[in-house]
Motif scaffolding. Structure first.
Motif, PDB file in Angstrom:
ATOM      1  N   MET A   1      65.837 103.203  63.464  1.00 53.75           N
ATOM      2  CA  MET A   1      64.875 102.146  62.906  1.00 53.75           C
ATOM      3  C   MET A   1      64.728 101.054  63.896  1.00 53.75           C
ATOM      4  O   MET A   1      65.019 100.681  64.811  1.00 53.75           O
ATOM      5  CB  MET A   1      65.529 101.410  61.937  1.00 53.75           C
ATOM      6  CG  MET A   1      65.036 100.374  61.219  1.00 53.75           C
ATOM      7  SD  MET A   1      65.611  99.482  59.927  1.00 53.75           S
ATOM      8  CE  MET A   1      64.424  98.286  59.154  1.00 53.75           C
TER       9      MET A   1
ATOM     10  N   ALA B   1      69.955 100.992  63.941  1.00 50.76           N
ATOM     11  CA  ALA B   1      68.863  99.749  63.665  1.00 50.76           C
ATOM     12  C   ALA B   1      68.853  99.149  64.974  1.00 50.76           C
ATOM     13  O   ALA B   1      69.624  98.438  65.382  1.00 50.76           O
ATOM     14  CB  ALA B   1      69.318  98.814  62.733  1.00 50.76           C
TER      15      ALA B   1
ATOM     16  N   ASP C   1      72.907 101.452  57.958  1.00 54.28           N
ATOM     17  CA  ASP C   1      71.868 100.837  58.969  1.00 54.28           C
ATOM     18  C   ASP C   1      72.473  99.988  59.729  1.00 54.28           C
ATOM     19  O   ASP C   1      72.325  98.803  59.769  1.00 54.28           O
ATOM     20  CB  ASP C   1      70.619 100.602  57.980  1.00 54.28           C
ATOM     21  CG  ASP C   1      69.036 100.238  59.270  1.00 54.28           C
ATOM     22  OD1 ASP C   1      69.199 100.767  60.188  1.00 54.28           O
ATOM     23  OD2 ASP C   1      68.227  99.682  58.620  1.00 54.28           O
ATOM     24  N   MET C   2      72.844 100.466  60.884  1.00 54.65           N
ATOM     25  CA  MET C   2      73.763  99.544  61.674  1.00 54.65           C
ATOM     26  C   MET C   2      73.153  99.440  62.844  1.00 54.65           C
ATOM     27  O   MET C   2      72.756 100.337  63.601  1.00 54.65           O
ATOM     28  CB  MET C   2      75.197 100.036  61.813  1.00 54.65           C
ATOM     29  CG  MET C   2      76.345  99.055  62.212  1.00 54.65           C
ATOM     30  SD  MET C   2      77.849 100.009  62.042  1.00 54.65           S
ATOM     31  CE  MET C   2      78.234  99.308  60.323  1.00 54.65           C
ATOM     32  N   GLY C   3      73.124  98.031  63.551  1.00 52.18           N
ATOM     33  CA  GLY C   3      72.572  97.740  64.716  1.00 52.18           C
ATOM     34  C   GLY C   3      73.754  97.122  65.755  1.00 52.18           C
ATOM     35  O   GLY C   3      74.381  97.642  66.481  1.00 52.18           O
ATOM     36  N   ARG C   4      73.843  95.770  65.466  1.00 54.84           N
ATOM     37  CA  ARG C   4      74.824  95.140  66.416  1.00 54.84           C
ATOM     38  C   ARG C   4      76.215  95.521  66.406  1.00 54.84           C
ATOM     39  O   ARG C   4      76.827  95.497  67.735  1.00 54.84           O
ATOM     40  CB  ARG C   4      74.858  93.573  65.937  1.00 54.84           C
ATOM     41  CG  ARG C   4      73.340  92.884  66.340  1.00 54.84           C
ATOM     42  CD  ARG C   4      73.246  91.605  65.497  1.00 54.84           C
ATOM     43  NE  ARG C   4      72.880  91.822  64.214  1.00 54.84           N
ATOM     44  CZ  ARG C   4      72.498  90.921  63.161  1.00 54.84           C
ATOM     45  NH1 ARG C   4      72.561  89.618  63.655  1.00 54.84           N
ATOM     46  NH2 ARG C   4      72.375  91.302  62.056  1.00 54.84           N
TER      47      ARG C   4
ATOM     48  N   ARG D   1      59.660  99.654  61.354  1.00 51.57           N
ATOM     49  CA  ARG D   1      59.841  98.352  60.896  1.00 51.57           C
ATOM     50  C   ARG D   1      58.097  98.136  60.585  1.00 51.57           C
ATOM     51  O   ARG D   1      57.253  98.163  61.600  1.00 51.57           O
ATOM     52  CB  ARG D   1      60.167  97.328  61.845  1.00 51.57           C
ATOM     53  CG  ARG D   1      59.949  95.986  61.886  1.00 51.57           C
ATOM     54  CD  ARG D   1      60.228  95.422  60.749  1.00 51.57           C
ATOM     55  NE  ARG D   1      61.791  95.486  60.524  1.00 51.57           N
ATOM     56  CZ  ARG D   1      62.150  94.943  59.211  1.00 51.57           C
ATOM     57  NH1 ARG D   1      61.642  94.626  58.327  1.00 51.57           N
ATOM     58  NH2 ARG D   1      63.547  94.930  59.204  1.00 51.57           N
TER      59      ARG D   1
ATOM     60  N   LYS E   1      67.954  98.928  51.559  1.00 51.16           N
ATOM     61  CA  LYS E   1      68.893  98.480  52.501  1.00 51.16           C
ATOM     62  C   LYS E   1      69.355  96.928  51.890  1.00 51.16           C
ATOM     63  O   LYS E   1      68.776  95.845  51.759  1.00 51.16           O
ATOM     64  CB  LYS E   1      68.406  98.310  54.028  1.00 51.16           C
ATOM     65  CG  LYS E   1      69.313  97.733  54.875  1.00 51.16           C
ATOM     66  CD  LYS E   1      68.920  97.994  56.265  1.00 51.16           C
ATOM     67  CE  LYS E   1      68.333  96.704  56.930  1.00 51.16           C
ATOM     68  NZ  LYS E   1      68.281  97.036  58.410  1.00 51.16           N
TER      69      LYS E   1
ATOM     70  N   ASP F   1      65.698  97.052  65.775  1.00 44.61           N
ATOM     71  CA  ASP F   1      64.348  96.268  65.337  1.00 44.61           C
ATOM     72  C   ASP F   1      64.419  94.879  65.538  1.00 44.61           C
ATOM     73  O   ASP F   1      63.348  94.385  65.423  1.00 44.61           O
ATOM     74  CB  ASP F   1      63.576  96.864  64.188  1.00 44.61           C
ATOM     75  CG  ASP F   1      64.739  96.500  62.950  1.00 44.61           C
ATOM     76  OD1 ASP F   1      65.891  96.490  63.041  1.00 44.61           O
ATOM     77  OD2 ASP F   1      64.342  96.036  61.708  1.00 44.61           O
ATOM     78  N   HIS F   2      65.633  94.477  65.895  1.00 44.58           N
ATOM     79  CA  HIS F   2      65.881  93.072  65.803  1.00 44.58           C
ATOM     80  C   HIS F   2      64.786  92.164  66.693  1.00 44.58           C
ATOM     81  O   HIS F   2      64.513  91.024  66.180  1.00 44.58           O
ATOM     82  CB  HIS F   2      67.255  92.740  66.411  1.00 44.58           C
ATOM     83  CG  HIS F   2      68.028  93.309  65.806  1.00 44.58           C
ATOM     84  ND1 HIS F   2      68.338  94.732  65.618  1.00 44.58           N
ATOM     85  CD2 HIS F   2      69.374  93.213  64.788  1.00 44.58           C
ATOM     86  CE1 HIS F   2      69.306  95.243  65.144  1.00 44.58           C
ATOM     87  NE2 HIS F   2      69.963  94.269  64.392  1.00 44.58           N
TER      88      HIS F   2
ATOM     89  N   GLY G   1      74.546  96.282  59.067  1.00 46.37           N
ATOM     90  CA  GLY G   1      76.037  95.966  59.520  1.00 46.37           C
ATOM     91  C   GLY G   1      76.149  94.581  59.624  1.00 46.37           C
ATOM     92  O   GLY G   1      77.202  93.678  59.610  1.00 46.37           O
ATOM     93  N   GLY G   2      75.114  93.692  59.961  1.00 49.06           N
ATOM     94  CA  GLY G   2      75.319  92.092  60.236  1.00 49.06           C
ATOM     95  C   GLY G   2      75.714  91.908  61.498  1.00 49.06           C
ATOM     96  O   GLY G   2      75.680  92.810  62.374  1.00 49.06           O
TER      97      GLY G   2
ATOM     98  N   PHE H   1      61.651  89.716  65.665  1.00 51.21           N
ATOM     99  CA  PHE H   1      61.637  88.018  65.321  1.00 51.21           C
ATOM    100  C   PHE H   1      62.608  87.557  66.188  1.00 51.21           C
ATOM    101  O   PHE H   1      62.555  86.475  66.223  1.00 51.21           O
ATOM    102  CB  PHE H   1      61.819  88.108  63.690  1.00 51.21           C
ATOM    103  CG  PHE H   1      63.268  88.637  63.338  1.00 51.21           C
ATOM    104  CD1 PHE H   1      63.899  89.642  63.142  1.00 51.21           C
ATOM    105  CD2 PHE H   1      64.194  87.321  63.055  1.00 51.21           C
ATOM    106  CE1 PHE H   1      65.104  89.973  62.796  1.00 51.21           C
ATOM    107  CE2 PHE H   1      65.453  87.473  62.448  1.00 51.21           C
ATOM    108  CZ  PHE H   1      65.945  88.886  62.453  1.00 51.21           C
TER     109      PHE H   1
HETATM  110  C1  R5P Z   1      67.327  92.724  60.779  1.00 52.62           C
HETATM  111  O1  R5P Z   1      66.540  92.152  60.679  1.00 52.62           O
HETATM  112  C2  R5P Z   1      67.059  94.197  60.986  1.00 52.62           C
HETATM  113  O2  R5P Z   1      66.346  94.613  59.871  1.00 52.62           O
HETATM  114  C3  R5P Z   1      68.115  95.142  61.349  1.00 52.62           C
HETATM  115  O3  R5P Z   1      67.584  96.399  61.247  1.00 52.62           O
HETATM  116  C4  R5P Z   1      69.250  95.080  60.408  1.00 52.62           C
HETATM  117  O4  R5P Z   1      69.740  93.789  60.146  1.00 52.62           O
HETATM  118  C5  R5P Z   1      70.435  96.176  60.621  1.00 52.62           C
HETATM  119  O5  R5P Z   1      71.141  95.570  61.796  1.00 52.62           O
HETATM  120  P1  R5P Z   1      72.389  94.810  61.912  1.00 52.62           P
HETATM  121  O6  R5P Z   1      73.425  95.856  61.626  1.00 52.62           O
HETATM  122  O7  R5P Z   1      72.358  94.368  63.512  1.00 52.62           O
HETATM  123  O8  R5P Z   1      72.319  93.932  60.870  1.00 52.62           O
END
Ligand code: R5P
Length: 293
Positions: free
Chosen positions: A86, A55, A251-254, A107, A203, A57-58, A226-227, A61
């Motif tokens: 994503m 992920a 669906d992991m980003g940070r 997104r 998700k 797409d942060h 992931g958060g 916003f």
């Molecule tokens: C955040 O609003 C996005 O939808 C991210 O794709 C989602 O939160 C997943 O990313 P993370 O693992 O960084 O929370």
């Protein structure tokens, strides 16, 4: 010229072998049409039935989030390890090589920035543009309990109608406002509403108490976000527990792109999700890969 010889009674019809009629590898998805299943197959690995979505797409916003300042430098090298990316259409068109062949989850909602009320989103991408970009699915935020709850649910249902017309899956993303409690009861409510109203998959966030009931009561696949960035052992433990307790992936980003070693981290997450590596084994893998740099 027509091949008249080819229609003679000389073919082997394997009359003693019934045609295979195998169920699709994702729960709740058997009744979907071929195109929808084909796209889901570009997100969820057929062998494990799970996915590692990366992920990024942060920015839609949050602006240039830490780790996403330069997608070309920080994210493109990770793509080969992701089942799915994503992202927004702006990043896809500007920064992702069109040779990327895994699924793209686009997104599709947006509007307010972090400076405003986040639940006040609208559909920000047409289904037509998603098709033009050859996406595997469209993602829309749903704010159950949020100030603009009904609007966000309506965004999802409109997108589901459009997606059903063209065979594009819709990912319902449960967004939890600051004022709401992130517990299993809330997650059951939010995920079930998304599924009932037509999301192809959902998700949500992992909750330490009762996640099994969240996954069990959602009749379509669930992936977890992931958060905020956690220490790597905690993020790998969360991914492990989530898939063991019924999630169909992450669906992991940070926790990947803000890791001290993003490539090692996404590969360790893959090993947890697809191969069932335990957290301690995955940490060993992470450390080995990190030190190979
Ligand atoms: C955040 O609003 C996005 O939808 C991210 O794709 C989602 O939160 C997943 O990313 P993370 O693992 O960084 O929370």
């Amino acid at each position: 010229m027509a091949d008249t010889d080819g229609v003679q009674e000389t073919h082997d019809y394997h009359l003693d072998t019934p045609m295979k009629n195998e169920p699709f590898h994702l729960k709740g998805c058997n009744a979907l049409d071929w195109g929808m299943k084909n796209r889901l197959g570009n997100i969820f690995d057929a062998r494990s039935g799970r996915t590692v979505m990366l992920a990024v797409d942060h920015g839609y916003f949050m602006g240039p989030t830490t780790g996403l300042e330069r997608i070309d430098i920080n994210i493109v090298p990770l793509l080969e390890h992701a089942d799915t990316l994503m992202c927004t259409r702006g990043i896809l068109r500007s920064s992702i090589p069109p040779t990327f062949n895994q699924g793209v989850v686009l997104r599709a909602s947006g509007g307010p920035s972090i400076l405003k009320e986040l639940s006040n989103e609208e559909i920000a991408v047409s289904m037509e543009d998603g098709i033009r970009l050859n996406v595997a699915a469209m993602a829309v935020q749903v704010f159950i309990g949020g100030e603009f709850e009904t609007r966000s649910v309506h965004n999802m249902t409109r997108l589901v109608d459009a997606g059903n017309r063209y065979g594009i899956p819709v990912l319902g993303v449960t967004a939890v406002g600051k004022e709401l409690v992130r517990d299993a009861k809330y997650m059951r409510l939010a995920t079930r509403i998304c599924a009932e109203l037509g999301a192809t998959y959902v998700k949500t966030y992992y909750v330490a108490e009762g996640f099994e009931s969240v996954a069990a009561s959602c009749p379509v696949p669930i992936v977890i976000a992931g958060g905020k960035k956690l220490p790597e052992p905690e993020a790998l433990t969360m991914a492990y527990r989530a898939v063991q307790e019924g999630a169909s992936g992450v669906d992991m980003g940070r926790n990947i792109f803000q890791s001290e070693a993003p490539t090692a981290m996404i590969r360790a997450v893959r090993a947890v999700v697809h191969d069932g590596l335990r957290p301690a084994e995955a940490m060993d893998l992470f450390n080995t890969l990190k030190n190979q740099k």
